[in-house]
Design an enzyme around this catalytic site. Structure first.
Site, PDB file in Angstrom:
ATOM      1  NE  ARG A   1      -1.989  -2.027   2.647  1.00 10.87           N
ATOM      2  CZ  ARG A   1      -2.213  -3.227   2.164  1.00 10.87           C
ATOM      3  NH1 ARG A   1      -3.229  -3.450   1.387  1.00 10.87           N
ATOM      4  NH2 ARG A   1      -1.410  -4.232   2.461  1.00 10.87           N
ATOM      5  CB  THR A   2       3.406   2.576   2.290  1.00  9.85           C
ATOM      6  OG1 THR A   2       2.640   2.230   3.442  1.00  9.85           O
ATOM      7  CG2 THR A   2       4.081   3.908   2.518  1.00  9.85           C
TER       8      THR A   2
ATOM      9  CE  LYS B   1      26.399  -5.034  -5.165  1.00  8.07           C
ATOM     10  NZ  LYS B   1      25.848  -3.848  -5.838  1.00  8.07           N
TER      11      LYS B   1
ATOM     12  NE  ARG C   1       7.382   0.670   4.696  1.00  7.62           N
ATOM     13  CZ  ARG C   1       6.179   0.109   4.813  1.00  7.62           C
ATOM     14  NH1 ARG C   1       6.037  -1.198   4.763  1.00  7.62           N
ATOM     15  NH2 ARG C   1       5.115   0.869   4.952  1.00  7.62           N
TER      16      ARG C   1
ATOM     17  CG  HIS D   1       3.707   4.164   8.562  1.00  8.19           C
ATOM     18  ND1 HIS D   1       4.020   4.967   7.482  1.00  8.19           N
ATOM     19  CD2 HIS D   1       3.126   3.049   8.042  1.00  8.19           C
ATOM     20  CE1 HIS D   1       3.646   4.353   6.361  1.00  8.19           C
ATOM     21  NE2 HIS D   1       3.110   3.194   6.681  1.00  8.19           N
TER      22      HIS D   1
END
Ligand SMILES: Nc1ncnc2c1ncn2[C@@H]1O[C@H](COP(=O)(O)OP(=O)(O)O)[C@@H](O)[C@H]1O
Ligand SMILES: [Mg+2]
Ligand SMILES: [Zn+2]
Lengths: 306, 157
Positions: free
Chosen positions: A54-55, A83, A104, A132
């Site tokens: 969704r986000t 890495k 995120r 959030h």
């Protein structure tokens, strides 16, 4: 309108700022055609080190609906963080590729790194279990839309209040409004963290931590349900026992107020039964849709576009 | 319980070093620990615990020859012995007196215990805390917001 550059918390956002975003989101919602070209030539970088549906999609949709473009990745495994590249380096690199970024990450405190190392605006698309903010803003927008106000409402947050990253963001957002009464309903293992409680105590806000919804459901204006994850319980028997007492079915909602609304940040598993979906109070899909308008408003604000 | 009054304490004067006075009673050993003074320390160290101060309250005192505190050590000391007085001794005289105060911010000397905090993950940032309560002492990580208090904090001092 006041412009800002970083959105990593709702703690430092004023009520006036929140309201200005909501009124812009509302204008966009009413006349989306007026915004089709606002971000022509601008690029939004999507830096998702943790999976999301969704986000991520709603940020992408928001930028595309503004006429901008997107680039990025959707899992830490495919980026060079696998890495060993630091977030600071990733951000400095992306500064040359995009005009605004959404990140995120499972690490907490990413906002401080962005403030220090990014010259372009950055928005949190979810930060560990810490925050959030854009989810909280779309939740507040949904409540405001339903009631025309947030002041004076009785609101319950139910489920996993400890690990749910939206919870602190939503609480600090609600704390900016007047005379809100909050009920925090969770098993004792999943109560809000001590630093969140400490901060709530610093606001002029009434909140009650309880473990059963049945005594208060009939008084509520808003019930916000979050998912309780199986993995959070060392003892699966505890989980099975709790699951049923934190489940919303049409019966739970028999005597709610006419204006009552039920929200959920989604994805829902079985904490709201599918039969609830057709009730007029079920607003969670509309809530998800509101996310696009709120994120469009935020992108415009952070890019300084009038 | 019998206690000795300060004026009856007989300790040879030191020429150069540090006297830490008005340490909360019982905290002197912790003070030596923070200063890294152990059984290998080559100069005179005098320590008194639970002596009566002029105000007749109990306190600890530590006198260390040949020692000057670093700012990091002072910062840590202020957390375990707030209101203690650091006397810098030069040529047998008190040259400078510093009253330790719990700062508003604590940087670098303490680590955040949240494994998912950016300060614990190779990012170019150093631990930093706000003091949100002095009594009891509670620190809040400026990055991940988590609180550090009680045993989790004292174990790091
Ligand atoms: N040369 C020295 N050697 C050892 N201890 C000293 C020396 N000079 C002062 N002190 C001690 O340092 C502390 C501070 O000294 P002073 O300033 O005279 O007293 P106060 O702070 O109690 O008014 C006292 O505990 C005193 O005994
Ligand atoms: Mg004295
Ligand atoms: Zn931290």
């Amino acid at each position: 309108m006041k412009f800002t550059k970083f959105i990593f918390s709702t703690l430092n956002l004023s009520r006036e700022y929140l309201e200005s975003i909501f009124s812009l989101a509302s204008k966009i919602e009413q006349n989306p055609e007026n915004y089709l070209n606002k971000c022509n030539g601008k690029i939004l970088a999507i830096l998702f080190f943790e999976p999301s549906t969704r986000t991520m999609l709603s940020f992408e949709s928001a930028m595309l609906r503004l006429g901008g473009s997107i680039l990025g990745f959707a899992s830490g495994k495919t980026s060079s963080s696998a890495k060993g590249e630091t977030i600071a380096d990733t951000l400095r690199m992306i500064n040359g590729y995009a005009d605004i970024a959404v990140i995120r990450h499972y690490l907490e405190g990413v906002g401080e790194i962005a403030k220090k190392y990014s010259s372009i605006p950055v928005i949190s698309g979810g930060t560990g279990t810490q925050a959030h903010p854009t989810q909280a803003m779309l939740d507040l927008y949904t409540i405001k839309k339903a009631f025309g106000k947030i002041d004076g409402l009785k609101i319950a947050l139910m489920g996993d209040l400890k690990y749910g990253r939206t919870i602190p963001s939503l609480l600090y957002g609600l704390a900016k409004y007047d005379d809100v009464t909050l009920y925090l309903i969770s098993p004792k293992e999943l109560k809000i963290r001590s630093h969140v409680r400490q901060r709530l105590n610093g606001f002029n806000l009434k909140f009650y931590e309880i473990d059963d919804i049945s005594q208060i459901i009939d008084e509520l204006d808003v019930l916000y349900v979050t998912r309780i994850q199986k993995e959070r319980f060392p003892d699966q028997l505890d989980y099975e026992r709790l699951k049923s007492s934190y489940k919303i079915s049409p019966e739970t909602l028999n005597n709610v107020k006419d204006s009552f609304i039920l929200l959920h940040p989604l994805p829902r598993v079985d904490e709201i039964t599918p039969e609830v979906d057709s009730l007029p109070c079920a607003k969670y899909f509309e809530q998800a849709k509101n996310g696009v308008f709120v994120r469009m408003a935020l992108i415009l604000n952070l890019l300084g576009v009038e | 319980m019998e206690t000795v009054e300060e004026k009856k304490l007989i300790v040879t004067k030191i020429k150069e070093g540090t006297v830490i006075d008005r340490i909360p009673p019982g905290k002197a050993l912790k003070v030596l620990h923070v200063l890294g003074i152990n059984d290998n320390y080559p100069y005179t160290v005098a320590l008194a615990m639970r002596v009566k101060s002029k105000k007749m309250q109990l306190k600890d005192i530590v006198k260390i020859k040949g020692k000057m505190l670093t700012s990091e050590e002072s910062q840590k000391l202020s957390l375990i012995a707030p209101n203690a007085v650091v006397n810098i001794i030069n040529d047998y005289k008190v040259e400078k007196k510093i009253v330790l105060e719990i700062p508003e911010q604590v940087s670098e000397i303490i680590k955040c215990l949240n494994p998912n905090c950016v300060t614990n993950n190779r990012e170019p940032v150093f631990p930093s805390f706000s003091v949100i309560s002095k009594e009891p002492l509670i620190l809040q990580c400026k990055y991940c917001d988590r609180l550090l208090e009680g045993q989790n904090l004292s174990e790091q001092l």
